[in-house]
Design a protein around this motif. Structure first.
Motif, PDB file in Angstrom:
ATOM      1  N   PHE A   1      22.532 102.237 -58.009  1.00  0.00           N
ATOM      2  CA  PHE A   1      22.100 100.920 -58.454  1.00  0.00           C
ATOM      3  C   PHE A   1      22.122 100.821 -59.976  1.00  0.00           C
TER       4      PHE A   1
ATOM      5  N   GLY B   1      27.925 104.229 -55.548  1.00  0.00           N
ATOM      6  CA  GLY B   1      26.881 105.125 -55.074  1.00  0.00           C
ATOM      7  C   GLY B   1      25.636 105.106 -55.939  1.00  0.00           C
TER       8      GLY B   1
ATOM      9  N   ASP C   1      17.274 103.383 -62.720  1.00  0.00           N
ATOM     10  CA  ASP C   1      17.964 103.741 -61.489  1.00  0.00           C
ATOM     11  C   ASP C   1      18.042 102.568 -60.524  1.00  0.00           C
ATOM     12  N   ILE C   2      17.184 101.585 -60.738  1.00  0.00           N
ATOM     13  CA  ILE C   2      17.197 100.420 -59.860  1.00  0.00           C
ATOM     14  C   ILE C   2      17.679  99.209 -60.645  1.00  0.00           C
TER      15      ILE C   2
END
Lengths: 318, 166
Positions: free
Chosen positions: A167, A165, A106-107
């Motif tokens: 990363f 929206g 997610d990052i």
């Protein structure tokens, strides 16, 4: 069990392919430079000189691995491995196709920025541990250059993050189904590309190793396989930045007719050639010009791009 | 994840101790970098990947590079003397030891009373962090931006040349 095997195959397959590609790039670069400069380039070993890479590798592996007696040994040995490890780790978050991806973080984008900021140590520590004034000068230049260009490398990517929206690089690619981000994020792309050239310290931004003033800069004292790691690490960096531009601004694996992996490879190849064309085209700027260009042109452009993108997104009510 | 937490916590503590005992500035800095990376892993294992990424980007990747940069500029090589030479005597350590002992007692008390937050409460993504920063903690963010601006103006003032040369 099959999941684990699949992951292992992807990881080791990627390591193999990337190492081979970046070693092959050495040949590609020499041939392309030769083409653009109206000469032949390496064409003796094997068909089109393709085996030149193999010959170079044999030479580099067989060469004496010499550590200068005045060097700081542990740091001298660690330095070249850092750039290889950091660059390989960055590839973990890049989705090559919907199926070929090491980890979907997610990052993801932040992970790439973190790894590229760790890559700075490789050059800086190599320059310092060599205990040679040219190396030290190269290392100092590299530290200031990469630190500065990292700032707007991060800023230039935030526009795409806002549009997508997320990363997660996979989500960013998926968000480009309608329109590739190279159009709404044109300035972000330009800034990222230039920052990428500076991060990989390639010509025209190769001041840390500019050979006509600093011998070979930070890797003056390196030879054998350790020099080989810096060399291959540089080409890995080029591949990484090209793959990221492809994924973030040019729709990654998206494209008609051809299978996804071919699209990704084709787009990445195009940007790699662009890197080499840059080298063949531009002279090296002075160091103060490089820094002034970074802080006085690139940073304002990246910030403006961010503000305008944010404003438009707000106005749209997204 | 608990195993990773303890492993990286041990690495963090060990490398911090090694950092303190190194004679050589750059080696000490390298151990500090390892320690920061281990702390990033601690954050990650506790379910805060965003904080982990920022730890690596900002502390390990930017601030420590500046430290190394300064060390290189000043050329603090092996012959520059013992940077911690004045800290060898025991009397120097009494104050810090007392303060650290208080912290240790607090920690032991907290662990005994189970006052620590349980781990593994799920992953806090970047979006949640952003919403928290620009929601309840907006005032803090603004204050810090004031502080940074003041630092920036101060650095500009210090770095300005005396004459009209520019």
């Amino acid at each position: 069990m099959i999941e684990i095997v699949r992951h292992l195959v992807i990881i080791f397959g990627l390591l193999f392919v990337l190492t081979t590609v970046s070693a092959g790039l050495i040949w590609l670069e020499r041939r392309l430079l030769a083409l653009w400069q109206d000469r032949y380039g390496p064409n003796r070993v094997g068909p089109f000189g393709l085996l030149q890479v193999a010959a170079d590798m044999i030479k580099i592996f067989a060469k004496e691995d010499w550590i200068p007696p005045f060097a700081d040994k542990p740091v001298f040995v660690i330095a070249p491995t850092i750039i290889m490890v950091a660059t390989f780790l960055s590839f973990a978050v890049i989705p090559f196709t919907p199926g070929i991806e090491v980890v979907s973080l997610d990052i993801g984008l932040l992970f790439f920025l973190a790894m590229s900021s760790l890559g700075v140590y490789s050059v800086v520590l190599a320059g310092w541990s060599s205990d040679n004034k040219y190396s030290l000068l190269g290392g100092i230049r590299a530290a200031a250059q990469m630190l500065s260009y990292e700032v707007f490398m991060g800023l230039s990517l935030m526009g795409t993050v806002m549009l997508a929206g997320s990363f997660n690089i996979r989500d960013i690619v998926e968000a480009q189904r309608g329109l590739w981000f190279c159009i709404p994020q044109f300035f972000g792309m330009v800034v990222f590309f230039i920052a990428g050239v500076a991060e990989t310290h390639r010509l025209p931004f190769d001041l840390p190793e500019s050979e006509n003033e600093l011998v070979a800069g930070f890797h003056t004292e390196y030879s054998g396989i350790k020099f080989g790691m810096f060399f291959v690490g540089e080409y890995l960096g080029i591949t990484l930045i090209s793959a990221l531009i492809t994924a973030l601004f040019f729709g990654g694996w998206l494209g008609p007719l051809l299978p996804p992996v071919v699209w990704f490879a084709l787009k990445t190849f195009f940007f790699i050639c662009l890197f080499i064309l840059l080298r063949a085209t531009y002279p090296r700027p002075r160091y103060d010009q490089l820094m002034a260009f970074g802080w006085k042109v690139m940073l304002p452009v990246a910030l403006l791009n961010l503000v305008v993108t944010g404003g438009i997104l707000l106005a749209k009510g997204a | 994840m608990v195993g990773i937490f303890y492993l990286s916590a041990v690495v963090a503590v060990l490398s911090t101790v090694l950092m303190l005992t190194r004679q050589h500035v750059v080696h000490a800095l390298l151990y500090l970098i390892v320690s920061l990376l281990a702390v990033a892993l601690v954050f990650f294992s506790l379910g805060a990947p965003f904080a982990a990424a920022l730890e690596v980007i900002i502390y390990a990747g930017a601030i420590m590079v500046l430290f190394v940069f300064v060390v290189m500029m000043l050329n603090l090589g092996p012959g520059s003397g013992d940077p911690a030479g004045e800290l060898r005597g025991f009397s120097q350590w009494i104050g810090p030891l007392l303060l650290a002992a208080v912290l240790l007692l607090e920690l032991l008390y907290a662990v005994r009373e189970m006052a620590v937050a349980p781990t593994g409460q799920g992953v806090i993504g970047p979006k949640a962090v952003g919403i928290a920063l620009y929601g309840p903690y907006l005032l803090g963010v603004e204050m810090i931006s004031f502080l940074l601006l003041a630092g920036l103006v101060g650095a500009y003032h210090l770095g300005r040349r005396g004459g009209g040369e520019e």
